[in-house]
Design a protein around this motif. Structure first.
Motif, PDB file in Angstrom:
ATOM      1  N   ILE A  77      33.779  39.380  65.253  1.00  0.00           N
ATOM      2  CA  ILE A  77      32.338  38.577  64.932  1.00  0.00           C
ATOM      3  C   ILE A  77      31.418  39.380  64.069  1.00  0.00           C
ATOM      4  CG2 ILE A  77      30.057  38.570  66.404  1.00  0.00           C
ATOM      5  CD1 ILE A  77      31.758  38.514  68.872  1.00  0.00           C
ATOM      6  N   GLY A  78      31.927  40.650  63.668  1.00  0.00           N
ATOM      7  CA  GLY A  78      31.156  41.440  62.586  1.00  0.00           C
ATOM      8  C   GLY A  78      30.799  40.635  61.288  1.00  0.00           C
ATOM      9  N   VAL A  79      31.982  40.237  60.419  1.00  0.00           N
ATOM     10  CA  VAL A  79      31.696  39.745  59.256  1.00  0.00           C
ATOM     11  C   VAL A  79      31.094  38.449  59.473  1.00  0.00           C
ATOM     12  CG1 VAL A  79      32.932  38.511  57.384  1.00  0.00           C
ATOM     13  CG2 VAL A  79      33.856  40.544  58.146  1.00  0.00           C
ATOM     14  N   PRO A  80      31.237  37.319  60.405  1.00  0.00           N
ATOM     15  CA  PRO A  80      30.279  36.217  60.204  1.00  0.00           C
ATOM     16  C   PRO A  80      28.793  36.630  60.622  1.00  0.00           C
ATOM     17  CG  PRO A  80      32.329  36.167  61.721  1.00  0.00           C
ATOM     18  CD  PRO A  80      32.362  37.391  61.042  1.00  0.00           C
ATOM     19  N   LEU A  81      28.585  37.928  61.460  1.00  0.00           N
ATOM     20  CA  LEU A  81      27.198  38.111  61.723  1.00  0.00           C
ATOM     21  C   LEU A  81      26.597  38.647  60.320  1.00  0.00           C
ATOM     22  CD1 LEU A  81      27.284  40.430  65.031  1.00  0.00           C
ATOM     23  CD2 LEU A  81      26.020  37.940  64.640  1.00  0.00           C
ATOM     24  N   PHE A  82      27.430  39.416  59.500  1.00  0.00           N
ATOM     25  CA  PHE A  82      26.856  39.749  58.367  1.00  0.00           C
ATOM     26  C   PHE A  82      26.537  38.770  57.521  1.00  0.00           C
ATOM     27  CE2 PHE A  82      28.381  44.201  58.780  1.00  0.00           C
ATOM     28  CZ  PHE A  82      27.373  44.807  58.476  1.00  0.00           C
ATOM     29  N   THR A 104      31.805  44.326  41.371  1.00  0.00           N
ATOM     30  CA  THR A 104      32.444  45.370  42.314  1.00  0.00           C
ATOM     31  C   THR A 104      33.781  44.792  42.927  1.00  0.00           C
ATOM     32  OG1 THR A 104      30.189  46.107  42.882  1.00  0.00           O
ATOM     33  CG2 THR A 104      31.959  46.621  44.365  1.00  0.00           C
ATOM     34  N   THR A 105      33.614  43.494  43.200  1.00  0.00           N
ATOM     35  CA  THR A 105      35.068  42.795  43.647  1.00  0.00           C
ATOM     36  C   THR A 105      35.884  42.798  42.756  1.00  0.00           C
ATOM     37  OG1 THR A 105      33.838  41.684  45.191  1.00  0.00           O
ATOM     38  CG2 THR A 105      35.768  40.659  44.728  1.00  0.00           C
ATOM     39  N   GLU A 106      35.783  42.712  41.484  1.00  0.00           N
ATOM     40  CA  GLU A 106      36.612  42.413  40.367  1.00  0.00           C
ATOM     41  C   GLU A 106      37.405  43.909  40.128  1.00  0.00           C
ATOM     42  OE1 GLU A 106      38.112  39.886  38.761  1.00  0.00           O
ATOM     43  OE2 GLU A 106      36.896  38.574  40.019  1.00  0.00           O
ATOM     44  N   ILE A 107      36.667  44.864  40.115  1.00  0.00           N
ATOM     45  CA  ILE A 107      36.949  46.236  39.841  1.00  0.00           C
ATOM     46  C   ILE A 107      37.826  46.619  41.279  1.00  0.00           C
ATOM     47  CG2 ILE A 107      36.240  48.726  39.979  1.00  0.00           C
ATOM     48  CD1 ILE A 107      33.819  47.754  38.379  1.00  0.00           C
ATOM     49  N   TRP A 108      37.635  46.362  42.162  1.00  0.00           N
ATOM     50  CA  TRP A 108      38.397  46.973  43.598  1.00  0.00           C
ATOM     51  C   TRP A 108      39.688  46.030  43.594  1.00  0.00           C
ATOM     52  CZ3 TRP A 108      38.792  51.078  45.880  1.00  0.00           C
ATOM     53  CH2 TRP A 108      37.637  51.997  45.900  1.00  0.00           C
ATOM     54  N   LEU A 109      39.688  44.755  43.171  1.00  0.00           N
ATOM     55  CA  LEU A 109      40.758  44.135  43.248  1.00  0.00           C
ATOM     56  C   LEU A 109      41.911  44.635  42.181  1.00  0.00           C
ATOM     57  CD1 LEU A 109      39.514  40.584  43.479  1.00  0.00           C
ATOM     58  CD2 LEU A 109      40.679  41.886  45.161  1.00  0.00           C
ATOM     59  N   ALA A 110      41.044  44.851  40.921  1.00  0.00           N
ATOM     60  CA  ALA A 110      42.182  45.355  40.043  1.00  0.00           C
ATOM     61  C   ALA A 110      42.853  46.706  40.095  1.00  0.00           C
ATOM     62  CB  ALA A 110      41.582  45.546  38.540  1.00  0.00           C
ATOM     63  N   ILE A 111      42.075  47.628  40.762  1.00  0.00           N
ATOM     64  CA  ILE A 111      42.392  48.745  41.229  1.00  0.00           C
ATOM     65  C   ILE A 111      43.518  48.886  42.188  1.00  0.00           C
ATOM     66  CG2 ILE A 111      41.792  50.938  42.388  1.00  0.00           C
ATOM     67  CD1 ILE A 111      39.167  51.053  41.114  1.00  0.00           C
ATOM     68  N   ALA A 112      43.338  47.726  43.320  1.00  0.00           N
ATOM     69  CA  ALA A 112      44.236  47.859  44.145  1.00  0.00           C
ATOM     70  C   ALA A 112      45.699  47.263  43.896  1.00  0.00           C
ATOM     71  CB  ALA A 112      43.632  46.826  45.413  1.00  0.00           C
ATOM     72  N   PHE A 113      45.357  46.302  42.697  1.00  0.00           N
ATOM     73  CA  PHE A 113      46.673  45.382  42.072  1.00  0.00           C
ATOM     74  C   PHE A 113      47.587  46.457  41.635  1.00  0.00           C
ATOM     75  CE2 PHE A 113      49.274  43.284  38.699  1.00  0.00           C
ATOM     76  CZ  PHE A 113      49.642  42.176  39.413  1.00  0.00           C
ATOM     77  N   TRP A 114      47.022  47.090  40.757  1.00  0.00           N
ATOM     78  CA  TRP A 114      47.855  48.432  39.797  1.00  0.00           C
ATOM     79  C   TRP A 114      48.165  49.305  40.752  1.00  0.00           C
ATOM     80  CZ3 TRP A 114      50.000  46.092  36.050  1.00  0.00           C
ATOM     81  CH2 TRP A 114      49.311  45.188  35.527  1.00  0.00           C
ATOM     82  N   PHE A 115      47.476  49.794  41.799  1.00  0.00           N
ATOM     83  CA  PHE A 115      48.048  50.675  42.843  1.00  0.00           C
ATOM     84  C   PHE A 115      49.323  50.265  43.339  1.00  0.00           C
ATOM     85  CE2 PHE A 115      48.247  52.682  46.829  1.00  0.00           C
ATOM     86  CZ  PHE A 115      47.951  54.289  46.486  1.00  0.00           C
ATOM     87  N   ASN A 170      36.153  36.321  48.704  1.00  0.00           N
ATOM     88  CA  ASN A 170      36.576  34.892  48.405  1.00  0.00           C
ATOM     89  C   ASN A 170      35.572  33.647  48.495  1.00  0.00           C
ATOM     90  OD1 ASN A 170      38.769  36.173  47.384  1.00  0.00           O
ATOM     91  ND2 ASN A 170      40.255  34.986  48.442  1.00  0.00           N
ATOM     92  N   MET A 171      34.929  34.246  49.874  1.00  0.00           N
ATOM     93  CA  MET A 171      33.857  33.309  50.424  1.00  0.00           C
ATOM     94  C   MET A 171      32.721  33.458  50.052  1.00  0.00           C
ATOM     95  SD  MET A 171      33.442  32.702  54.178  1.00  0.00           S
ATOM     96  CE  MET A 171      33.581  34.354  54.755  1.00  0.00           C
ATOM     97  N   ILE A 172      32.325  34.947  49.797  1.00  0.00           N
ATOM     98  CA  ILE A 172      30.950  35.346  49.689  1.00  0.00           C
ATOM     99  C   ILE A 172      30.650  34.963  48.303  1.00  0.00           C
ATOM    100  CG2 ILE A 172      29.475  37.240  49.328  1.00  0.00           C
ATOM    101  CD1 ILE A 172      30.740  38.574  51.648  1.00  0.00           C
ATOM    102  N   ILE A 173      31.259  35.011  47.234  1.00  0.00           N
ATOM    103  CA  ILE A 173      30.910  34.957  45.895  1.00  0.00           C
ATOM    104  C   ILE A 173      30.407  33.225  45.638  1.00  0.00           C
ATOM    105  CG2 ILE A 173      31.792  34.832  43.360  1.00  0.00           C
ATOM    106  CD1 ILE A 173      33.222  37.721  44.405  1.00  0.00           C
TER     107      ILE A 173
END
Length: 184
Positions: free
Chosen positions: A61-66, A99-110, A151-154
């Motif tokens: 329920i946390g994310v839908p509340l946010f 911020t999302t793009e940076i985290w996705l890039a870091i995670a992909f290359w990690f 993917n939904m918030i943006i």
């Protein structure tokens, strides 16, 4: 911060949302929630299974509340002038996107360099770059599956100022009648 306009109920909702998201992370590390649940069901007592089911439901329920809180706060903002809209997109939407793009890039290359993902390792350089770009535009994500909500918030953030204007200028009855099938 202007405390005169602050709504206590929003703080309560935010507190519960934070707790429920925390539950989600803790529960998913403590119990098997996405596979072989029947093993947990057989292994645990009735009360343990009841606890697991209850906190799992609450944790979702946390994310839908946010999201509801965000919608409520943003829909009440004024977007009448181009400056107000520009400020929103520059200071809210763009920061989330970057911020999302940076985290996705870091995670992909990690994942590519440090995780044993044989599929990524088998790609040629052009296919790897293509896969990286598809990851960055949310089409074939390899990184951070737990960030599904971005993917939904943006896109929702992109539309919220237009929806707020529509609602604030007296079109909300039409909006609710056709979108939510509420009869007057």
């Amino acid at each position: 911060m202007n405390t005169k306009n602050r709504q206590f109920s929003y703080d309560v909702i935010r507190t519960f949302a934070i707790l429920f998201v925390t539950f989600n992370h803790a529960i998913n590390r403590s119990f098997s929630n996405y596979g072989a649940q029947y093993l947990d069901f057989e292994r645990y007592s009735f009360f343990s299974n009841l606890f697991k089911a209850s906190v799992t439901v609450l944790s979702h329920i946390g994310v839908p509340l946010f999201l509801m809180l965000t919608g409520s706060l943003i829909l009440s903002k004024p977007f009448d002038t181009a400056e107000q809209r520009k400020f929103f997109y520059r200071h809210n939407w763009l920061r989330i996107l970057i911020t999302t793009e940076i985290w996705l890039a870091i995670a992909f290359w990690f994942i590519y360099f440090f995780s044993p993902d044989p599929l990524l390792r088998s790609y040629s350089i052009p296919k790897l770059i293509t896969n990286f770009l598809l990851n960055q535009v949310f089409l074939e994500q390899r990184a951070l599956g737990s960030m599904w909500y971005m993917n939904m918030i943006i896109p929702i953030y992109t539309l919220l100022p237009m929806i707020a204007l529509y609602i604030q200028h007296g079109k909300s009855q039409l909006f609710s009648k056709y979108l939510f099938m509420i009869k007057n």
